[in-house]
Write an enzyme that holds these catalytic residues in place. Structure first.
Site, PDB file in Angstrom:
ATOM      1  N   HIS A 263       9.643  -3.334   3.576  1.00  0.00           N
ATOM      2  CA  HIS A 263       9.178  -3.514   2.191  1.00  0.00           C
ATOM      3  C   HIS A 263      10.373  -3.717   1.259  1.00  0.00           C
ATOM      4  CE1 HIS A 263       5.714  -0.965   3.782  1.00  0.00           C
ATOM      5  NE2 HIS A 263       5.107  -2.053   3.355  1.00  0.00           N
TER       6      HIS A 263
ATOM      7  N   GLY B  67       4.572 -10.506   3.841  1.00  0.00           N
ATOM      8  CA  GLY B  67       5.257 -10.449   5.120  1.00  0.00           C
ATOM      9  C   GLY B  67       4.553 -11.270   6.186  1.00  0.00           C
TER      10      GLY B  67
ATOM     11  N   MET C  32       0.845  -1.204   0.000  1.00  0.00           N
ATOM     12  CA  MET C  32       0.000   0.000   0.000  1.00  0.00           C
ATOM     13  C   MET C  32       0.879   1.252   0.000  1.00  0.00           C
ATOM     14  SD  MET C  32      -3.438  -0.907   1.973  1.00  0.00           S
ATOM     15  CE  MET C  32      -2.900  -0.684   3.639  1.00  0.00           C
ATOM     16  N   GLY C  33       2.146   1.093  -0.333  1.00  0.00           N
ATOM     17  CA  GLY C  33       3.039   2.263  -0.371  1.00  0.00           C
ATOM     18  C   GLY C  33       3.521   2.643   1.016  1.00  0.00           C
ATOM     19  N   ALA C  34       4.007   3.892   1.166  1.00  0.00           N
ATOM     20  CA  ALA C  34       4.670   4.324   2.406  1.00  0.00           C
ATOM     21  C   ALA C  34       5.765   3.305   2.741  1.00  0.00           C
ATOM     22  CB  ALA C  34       3.670   4.487   3.555  1.00  0.00           C
TER      23      ALA C  34
ATOM     24  N   LYS D 124       4.673 -10.518   9.176  1.00  0.00           N
ATOM     25  CA  LYS D 124       4.188  -9.569  10.184  1.00  0.00           C
ATOM     26  C   LYS D 124       2.659  -9.564  10.212  1.00  0.00           C
ATOM     27  CE  LYS D 124       3.591  -4.873  11.346  1.00  0.00           C
ATOM     28  NZ  LYS D 124       2.410  -4.425  10.640  1.00  0.00           N
ATOM     29  N   ASP D 125       2.065  -9.566   9.006  1.00  0.00           N
ATOM     30  CA  ASP D 125       0.605  -9.621   8.912  1.00  0.00           C
ATOM     31  C   ASP D 125       0.217 -11.090   8.771  1.00  0.00           C
ATOM     32  OD1 ASP D 125      -0.067  -6.611   8.617  1.00  0.00           O
ATOM     33  OD2 ASP D 125       1.586  -6.953   7.242  1.00  0.00           O
TER      34      ASP D 125
ATOM     35  N   GLN E 208      -3.208 -12.178   7.584  1.00  0.00           N
ATOM     36  CA  GLN E 208      -3.345 -11.908   6.144  1.00  0.00           C
ATOM     37  C   GLN E 208      -2.659 -13.011   5.331  1.00  0.00           C
ATOM     38  OE1 GLN E 208      -2.904  -7.886   4.271  1.00  0.00           O
ATOM     39  NE2 GLN E 208      -0.861  -8.613   3.817  1.00  0.00           N
TER      40      GLN E 208
HETATM   41  P1  AMP Z   1       1.521  -2.951   3.535  1.00  0.00           P
HETATM   42  O1  AMP Z   1       1.995  -1.962   2.535  1.00  0.00           O
HETATM   43  O2  AMP Z   1       1.634  -2.495   4.934  1.00  0.00           O
HETATM   44  O3  AMP Z   1       0.186  -3.526   3.164  1.00  0.00           O
HETATM   45  O4  AMP Z   1       2.545  -4.171   3.447  1.00  0.00           O
HETATM   46  C1  AMP Z   1       2.948  -4.734   2.239  1.00  0.00           C
HETATM   47  C2  AMP Z   1       3.637  -6.041   2.518  1.00  0.00           C
HETATM   48  O5  AMP Z   1       4.769  -5.783   3.349  1.00  0.00           O
HETATM   49  C3  AMP Z   1       2.758  -7.043   3.274  1.00  0.00           C
HETATM   50  O6  AMP Z   1       3.005  -8.353   2.764  1.00  0.00           O
HETATM   51  C4  AMP Z   1       3.240  -6.910   4.695  1.00  0.00           C
HETATM   52  O7  AMP Z   1       3.057  -8.082   5.467  1.00  0.00           O
HETATM   53  C5  AMP Z   1       4.720  -6.641   4.470  1.00  0.00           C
HETATM   54  N1  AMP Z   1       5.324  -5.979   5.643  1.00  0.00           N
HETATM   55  C6  AMP Z   1       4.996  -4.777   6.187  1.00  0.00           C
HETATM   56  N2  AMP Z   1       5.742  -4.542   7.292  1.00  0.00           N
HETATM   57  C7  AMP Z   1       6.550  -5.625   7.451  1.00  0.00           C
HETATM   58  C8  AMP Z   1       7.544  -6.011   8.404  1.00  0.00           C
HETATM   59  N3  AMP Z   1       7.867  -5.224   9.435  1.00  0.00           N
HETATM   60  N4  AMP Z   1       8.167  -7.196   8.244  1.00  0.00           N
HETATM   61  C9  AMP Z   1       7.850  -8.017   7.206  1.00  0.00           C
HETATM   62  N5  AMP Z   1       6.918  -7.726   6.276  1.00  0.00           N
HETATM   63  C10 AMP Z   1       6.266  -6.554   6.383  1.00  0.00           C
END
Ligand code: AMP
Length: 277
Positions: free
Chosen positions: A34, A147, A27-29, A149-150, A153
């Site tokens: 990432h 990741g 989702m960016g940021a 982390k989620d 998901q």
């Molecule tokens: P998001 O942009 O937050 O939806 O995350 C995009 C991807 O990055 C997802 O697969 C998340 O699980 C992964 N991600 C975000 N933060 C972390 C982290 N600290 N460690 C590992 N994967 C991450």
């Protein structure tokens, strides 16, 4: 590195002959975690494969409009990270590009999403499944990195791929943490300095709890250590089976101790694996 915003332009970038295509949905940021996912995708794809990063703040997975509005958007630095980590292309669609106004079909998950985050975020994981399925179809990826982390998901995406026979290999990436143990998240930037200094207690509590001999002791230890803070509120703290996320009954199998903790309006999630005993 190519950057496309429309489905038609994306189609023109997908190789017609077979090559591994590895997708990193985001989702960016983007932050260093990432970046690490993109590096892993690069390694998986190999020199002849294609690494695609998608950047899309998916409105249908937000259950609170304010959360969607305040989600950080950092396009320029996101693209710099994608380039530095060796992505071949970035797909940056608009909401109108992804969703027709009269869209009427979604992918719905009815079991794993009843637990943990899903219990308080109605429709969230249906929104995630729907957008991820669309991204799989649009990019024609052969693999995708997610990741740990989620982890809810990740478990739900694995279930979706299994149940709907998506020809996509799901590659899990370990959680990346700050040096003080806090799991990296785009949301960390929204913590006040006091909240940020306090938040590493979440990981410390999970670590300490995972060393306890019994279920009760684990849950109590984590709760006491987190609630010792005046800034943190536990939304949930649960010990579950990793494959179906149902509450754990005994410690004879590997399990997951997972929590969501709120600092003001910022909701942080984390988990730890526990070993059988
Ligand atoms: P998001 O942009 O937050 O939806 O995350 C995009 C991807 O990055 C997802 O697969 C998340 O699980 C992964 N991600 C975000 N933060 C972390 C982290 N600290 N460690 C590992 N994967 C991450």
């Amino acid at each position: 590195m190519w950057i496309v915003e429309t489905k038609a332009a994306l189609r023109g970038k997908i190789p017609t002959a077979f090559h591994p295509i590895v997708l990193v949905p985001t989702m960016g940021a983007l932050h260093p975690a990432h970046a690490s996912l993109i590096r892993m995708a690069r390694k998986e794809a190999g020199p002849r494969g294609v690494v695609i990063v998608s950047i899309f703040v998916n409105p249908i997975q937000f259950d609170r409009p304010q959360d969607l509005k305040s989600y950080p958007r950092t396009r320029k630095s996101d693209l710099a990270i994608c380039l530095a980590e060796g992505a071949d292309g970035v797909f940056l669609p608009t909401v109108n590009e992804m969703y027709e106004e009269d869209r009427s079909i979604i992918i719905s998950e009815s079991s794993l999403s009843e637990h943990l985050c899903g219990a308080t975020r109605p429709g969230h994981f249906d929104g995630v499944c729907t957008v991820v399925a669309k991204l799989f179809l649009l990019t024609r990826c052969t693999a995708a990195v997610f990741g740990e982390k989620d982890f809810q998901q990740l478990a739900i995406i694995l279930r979706m791929v299994r149940d709907l026979d998506f020809p996509v290999e799901i590659i899990p990436h370990p959680t990346i943490r700050e040096s003080d143990g806090l799991a990296m998240s785009s949301r960390n930037a929204r913590l006040t300095p006091e909240q940020r200094a306090d938040a590493p207690r979440i990981w410390q509590a999970l670590l300490e709890a995972s060393r306890q001999p019994g279920i009760e002791g684990m849950l109590r230890t984590a709760r006491v250590m987190i609630e010792d803070s005046t800034l943190a509120t536990i939304e949930y703290l649960e010990l579950v089976y990793g494959h179906d996320l149902r509450p754990l009954r005994n410690l004879s199998t590997p399990a997951i101790l997972a929590c969501a903790v709120k600092y003001g309006s910022v909701r942080l999630i984390d988990h730890i694996r526990t070993l059988p005993r």
